[in-house]
Design a protein around this motif. Structure first.
Motif, short mmCIF file in Angstrom:
data_model
loop_
_atom_site.label_atom_id
_atom_site.label_comp_id
_atom_site.label_asym_id
_atom_site.label_seq_id
_atom_site.Cartn_x
_atom_site.Cartn_y
_atom_site.Cartn_z
N ALA A 87 1.07 -1.48 -0.24
CA ALA A 87 -0.62 -0.21 -0.20
C ALA A 87 0.61 0.79 -0.16
O ALA A 87 0.80 2.16 -0.27
N SER A 88 1.89 1.41 0.59
CA SER A 88 2.30 2.52 0.68
C SER A 88 2.98 3.23 -0.32
O SER A 88 3.80 4.01 -0.64
N ASN A 161 -6.62 2.80 10.77
CA ASN A 161 -5.57 3.51 11.58
C ASN A 161 -5.47 4.45 11.60
O ASN A 161 -5.59 5.50 10.56
N ASP A 189 -7.55 3.50 1.28
CA ASP A 189 -6.67 2.70 1.42
C ASP A 189 -7.36 0.99 2.57
O ASP A 189 -7.96 1.44 3.29
N TYR A 192 -7.31 -3.24 6.75
CA TYR A 192 -7.73 -3.77 6.84
C TYR A 192 -9.11 -5.00 6.50
O TYR A 192 -10.03 -5.05 8.06
N SER A 220 -3.89 -4.15 0.38
CA SER A 220 -2.27 -5.19 0.74
C SER A 220 -2.19 -6.63 1.23
O SER A 220 -3.42 -7.01 1.89
N SER A 222 0.55 -7.28 3.21
CA SER A 222 1.18 -6.95 4.39
C SER A 222 0.46 -7.34 5.60
O SER A 222 1.06 -7.80 7.03
N LYS A 223 -0.39 -7.28 5.16
CA LYS A 223 -1.95 -8.00 7.08
C LYS A 223 -2.76 -9.03 6.85
O LYS A 223 -2.92 -9.14 7.96
C1 LIG Z 1 -3.37 2.04 7.13
C2 LIG Z 1 -2.40 1.65 6.14
N1 LIG Z 1 -1.80 1.87 5.57
C3 LIG Z 1 -1.07 1.12 4.23
C4 LIG Z 1 0.24 0.60 5.53
C5 LIG Z 1 1.36 0.36 5.39
O1 LIG Z 1 1.16 -1.20 4.25
P1 LIG Z 1 2.31 -1.45 3.27
O2 LIG Z 1 3.07 -2.55 3.98
O3 LIG Z 1 1.62 -2.50 2.22
O4 LIG Z 1 2.84 -0.88 2.73
C6 LIG Z 1 -0.13 0.60 7.37
C7 LIG Z 1 0.79 -0.38 7.97
O5 LIG Z 1 0.93 -0.37 9.01
C8 LIG Z 1 -1.62 1.21 7.06
O6 LIG Z 1 -2.31 0.76 8.40
#
Ligand SMILES: Cc1ncc(COP(=O)(O)O)c(C=O)c1O
Length: 377
Positions: A87-88, A161, A189, A192, A220, A222-223
Motif C-alpha cells: 500500500a505504501s 488506523n 486504503d 484492514y 496489500s 501485509s496484514k
Molecule cells: C492504513 C495503512 N496503510 C498502509 C500500511 C502499510 O501497508 P504496506 O505494508 O502494504 O505498505 C499500513 C501499515 O501499518 C496501514 O496501517
C-alpha cells in the motif's frame, strides 16, 4: 562481528511496545510460503524471473481477482487490478502521477501517520477533515470543498488506523457522489477490510472502483499474509490502471514483484490465503478481548469504542498528554504511540494508539498493567 538489523522493529530488551503496529512475527506463515515456493519451482517456469508485464503478473491477477470476487461478493475483473509493492508504494506512485508539490489533499483526522510522511515527501498540502464514530464527517468535508480543490482524499474506510472506526455505508455513497461532482479522487486504503472480528464491514470502495473513475482502492498482503512480501494491489477504473501501468517507473522496471506474485498466486490457488485469514481473525479476536479486559482492569479511566476489526484501540485519556505519558512509561519498560503522531495538525494530544497485533494475551495484559502502574504513580 556486530549483528546488522534485519527487521524494522527496534524494541529494547524487556520492553513491551503496545504501540507496535507490525504483525506478530510468530504469525508470519513461513510454511505456507515454503510450500508455495516448492510448487512454483517444480513447475519450472522461468518467466517470474523475467521483467514482468507492467500491470503485474497476469496469472497472479487472475487468482487475486477470483479471491476478491468471492470475498466481496461482487465480480472483480483481473484487467482492472494493478500489482504494487504494498500500500505504501501504491500511495507513493499515486502521488507521483496525480499530484504536484503544493497541491491540496484531504485526509481524515486522525490518519495513518506514515501515509502523512509519504504526502510530505511529495510536498502536498494536507487539509484534515474530522471524523466521528461513523468515520469521515461528510458535512464538514462539504464545507471544506467550498474553500479547497483537493486532488484527492486519502481515507482508511474500514477499521481505521489509528481510530478503529469504519465509514458507514451512507457516508461511503455520499463520498463517491461528491468525488464525481467535484472531480477529486478517493484513495481508499482498505488494508484492514479482510480482518473483521465482530462486524461485517460495509461494501469496500473496491466495489465502486471499476465503474467510477474517481475511486481508487488500495490494498496489500501485509496484514493478511506478510509485510516482507512487499506485495499489494490497486483496483481501479481502466483509465487509472492505464496511467499507472504507463508510468516511467513501470516502463523501466517492469511490473512490480513478479517473483513474489508467482509465489502468492500459489498461496491463493491452494486456498492457503483464505485459511490464513481465517486463523488470523480467530487469533486477533482473542487478542482484542484480552486488551479490552486488561484496559478495564488496569486503566479504568481509559475511554474507547471497542474496535470491530483491524489492529488498533484508540484510547482517550482525559486530562493526560499522551506524549508526556509516553516519555514517562519508558521507565516502566512499556511503550505506546501518542495521538499527536496521527494528527496532521499536532492535535489529539489526549489520545494514544494501542495495538493488539504484535503480542499475545499475556504480554498485552502485562503491558497494560505497566501503563496502569505509571498512570497512578
Ligand atoms: C492504513 C495503512 N496503510 C498502509 C500500511 C502499510 O501497508 P504496506 O505494508 O502494504 O505498505 C499500513 C501499515 O501499518 C496501514 O496501517
Amino acid at each position: 562481528m556486530t549483528e546488522l538489523d534485519i527487521t524494522q522493529m527496534d524494541i529494547p530488551p524487556g520492553f513491551i511496545d503496545l504501540g507496535m503496529g507490525n504483525p506478530d512475527i510468530d504469525l508470519l506463515p513461513l510454511d505456507l510460503l515454503g510450500r508455495a515456493a516448492e510448487t512454483h519451482f517444480a513447475a519450472g517456469d522461468r518467466r517470474s524471473l523475467q521483467y514482468g508485464v507492467e500491470q503485474g503478473d497476469g496469472n497472479f491477477r487472475r487468482a487475486l481477482a477470483d479471491f476478491l470476487t468471492k470475498a466481496y461478493g461482487v465480480h472483480v475483473d483481473p484487467g482492472l487490478l494493478f500489482v504494487t509493492a504494498g500500500a505504501s508504494s501504491a500511495l507513493d506512485l499515486l502521488c507521483t502521477l496525480y499530484t504536484h508539490p503544493g497541491d491540496v489533499i484531504f485526509v481524515e483526522e486522525p490518519s495513518y501517520f506514515l501515509a502523512l510522511r509519504i504526502f510530505e515527501d511529495h510536498g502536498l498540502r494536507v487539509v484534515p477533515i474530522p471524523t466521528d464514530n461513523d468515520g469521515l464527517c461528510i458535512d464538514i468535508m462539504v464545507e471544506k470543498l467550498a474553500e479547497f480543490n483537493p486532488m484527492f482524499i486519502y481515507i482508511i474506510p474500514t477499521f481505521q488506523n489509528p481510530s478503529g472506526v469504519t465509514l458507514s455505508q451512507v457516508r461511503r455513497e455520499k463520498l463517491v457522489e461528491l468525488a464525481q461532482l467535484f472531480n477529486f479522487l478517493v484513495v481508499a486504503d482498505e488494508v484492514y477490510h479482510f480482518l473483521p472480528y465482530n462486524q461485517t464491514p460495509p461494501q469496500a470502495f473496491a466495489a465502486y472502483a471499476e465503474h467510477v473513475e474517481q475511486v481508487i482502492s488500495v490494498n496489500s498482503f501485509s496484514k493478511i499474509l506478510a509485510p516482507g512480501l512487499r506485495l499489494g494491489w490497486i483496483q481501479a477504473h481502466g483509465a487509472v490502471i492505464e496511467r499507472l501501468a504507463g508510468s516511467g517507473l513501470l516502463d523501466s522496471g517492469g511490473g512490480m514483484n513478479p517473483f513474489t506474485s508467482a509465489l502468492v498466486r500459489e498461496v491463493i490457488e491452494s486456498g492457503g490465503l483464505e485459511k490464513n485469514i481465517a486463523s488470523l481473525r480467530m487469533e486477533y479476536a482473542g487478542r482484542l478481548y484480552a486488551l479490552d479486559a486488561a484496559l478495564l482492569k488496569y486503566l479504568p479511566a481509559a475511554k474507547y469504542t471497542l474496535p470491530q476489526g483491524g489492529f488498533f484501540f484508540w484510547v482517550h485519556l482525559p486530562g493526560v498528554d499522551a506524549a508526556d505519558l509516553r516519555r514517562n512509561v519508558q521507565d516502566y519498560k512499556v511503550d505506546l504511540r501518542q495521538g499527536a503522531l496521527f494528527s496532521s495538525q499536532g492535535g489529539k494530544q489526549e489520545y494514544m494508539r494501542l495495538s493488539f497485533c504484535f503480542y499475545g494475551p499475556e504480554a498485552l495484559e502485562a503491558g497494560v498493567k505497566r501503563l496502569g502502574a505509571c498512570l497512578v504513580k
